[in-house]
Enzyme design. Structure first.
Site, PDB file in Angstrom:
ATOM      1  N   HIS A  85      -5.876   1.873  -4.328  1.00  0.00           N
ATOM      2  CA  HIS A  85      -4.869   1.369  -3.391  1.00  0.00           C
ATOM      3  C   HIS A  85      -4.419  -0.024  -3.793  1.00  0.00           C
ATOM      4  O   HIS A  85      -5.003  -0.665  -4.672  1.00  0.00           O
ATOM      5  CB  HIS A  85      -5.434   1.350  -1.964  1.00  0.00           C
ATOM      6  CG  HIS A  85      -6.554   0.358  -1.757  1.00  0.00           C
ATOM      7  ND1 HIS A  85      -6.696  -0.382  -0.610  1.00  0.00           N
ATOM      8  CD2 HIS A  85      -7.587  -0.030  -2.569  1.00  0.00           C
ATOM      9  CE1 HIS A  85      -7.774  -1.163  -0.695  1.00  0.00           C
ATOM     10  NE2 HIS A  85      -8.321  -0.966  -1.872  1.00  0.00           N
ATOM     11  N   CYS A 106       0.809  -1.224   0.000  1.00  0.00           N
ATOM     12  CA  CYS A 106       0.000   0.000   0.000  1.00  0.00           C
ATOM     13  C   CYS A 106       0.840   1.271   0.000  1.00  0.00           C
ATOM     14  O   CYS A 106       0.633   2.174  -0.814  1.00  0.00           O
ATOM     15  CB  CYS A 106      -0.988  -0.003   1.166  1.00  0.00           C
ATOM     16  SG  CYS A 106      -0.244   0.142   2.817  1.00  0.00           S
ATOM     17  N   HIS A 153      -2.809   1.327   6.867  1.00  0.00           N
ATOM     18  CA  HIS A 153      -3.062   1.160   5.428  1.00  0.00           C
ATOM     19  C   HIS A 153      -3.304   2.531   4.813  1.00  0.00           C
ATOM     20  O   HIS A 153      -3.860   3.428   5.454  1.00  0.00           O
ATOM     21  CB  HIS A 153      -4.278   0.266   5.204  1.00  0.00           C
ATOM     22  CG  HIS A 153      -4.506  -0.080   3.763  1.00  0.00           C
ATOM     23  ND1 HIS A 153      -3.681  -0.928   3.062  1.00  0.00           N
ATOM     24  CD2 HIS A 153      -5.463   0.337   2.876  1.00  0.00           C
ATOM     25  CE1 HIS A 153      -4.122  -1.045   1.821  1.00  0.00           C
ATOM     26  NE2 HIS A 153      -5.194  -0.281   1.675  1.00  0.00           N
TER      27      HIS A 153
END
Length: 216
Positions: A175, A109, A163
């Site tokens: 993402h 990520c 994240h």
């Protein structure tokens, strides 16, 4: 191999970039003498800008029901944040790879967001998601103030800012999710993401882009 496997998704990304280029290539009117008219009931199909049609067809925009919203989104496809978002979409379908920083190796990520920001506006973000959330010079943004190009953070590992993704507009973000998945666009209103959202950050993209070489 990656480009072959994900050619269909890359084709969509290429269409978006091409459509955006078409919009930019069109001559600007000398003056705006009358307000934009609201689109027909059919939705984005009546808009002249091909980029708007593509985004609408792919579910990246809600139905445009006011002249103000049409003008806002139309203008957004010409700014630096939209350049960043379009570049991010070029990597749709690239597989997740823990510790990955490149298209060839795959992305995790924070490797994805770091790669996009550095490649599009020359801004080098810290490597980890939690470090990006605390990076100096990034403005803390409320959920209601999100704009395309903002970093959005989530608690997915029982840890704040574990994240990160990039907001693309209309409650959507792009993402690199997790092992076994790939770069994709998801809706922040989905229950899973809505209850894990922990904050957003905004960089001065215009200032960063202004420092890039003029040959960009």
């Amino acid at each position: 191999m990656v480009r072959t496997i994900f050619s269909a998704k890359r084709l969509f990304a290429a269409l978006l970039v091409a459509a955006c280029a078409c919009v930019r290539a069109a001559p600007e009117p000398a003056a705006v003498s009358t307000p934009l008219q609201a689109p027909p009931a059919a939705g984005v199909g009546g808009l002249a800008d091909p980029i708007m049609n593509l985004l609408g067809e792919r579910g990246l925009l809600r139905p445009l029901d006011s002249a103000a919203l049409v003008e806002s989104v139309r203008n957004s496809v010409r700014d630096t944040a939209s350049d960043l978002v379009m570049q991010a979409m070029n990597f749709l379908g690239v597989p997740y790879r823990r510790g990955g920083n490149t298209e060839e190796a795959g992305f995790d990520c924070s490797g994805f967001t770091r790669h996009i920001f550095e490649g599009s506006v020359g801004l080098v973000l810290p490597r980890r998601a939690d470090e990006q959330a605390k990076a100096a010079g990034l403005l803390n943004i409320n959920r209601q103030e999100l704009k395309p190009g903002d970093l959005v953070f989530f608690n997915t590992m029982k840890r704040t800012f574990s994240h990160v993704g990039i907001y693309v507009g209309d409650d959507k973000f792009i993402h690199s999710p997790r092992t076994g998945s790939e770069v994709r666009i998801e809706d922040m209103r989905d229950a899973y993401w809505a209850r894990r959202f922990t904050g957003a950050r905004r960089a001065d993209l215009s200032a960063a882009a202004a420092q890039l070489p003029t040959s960009r």
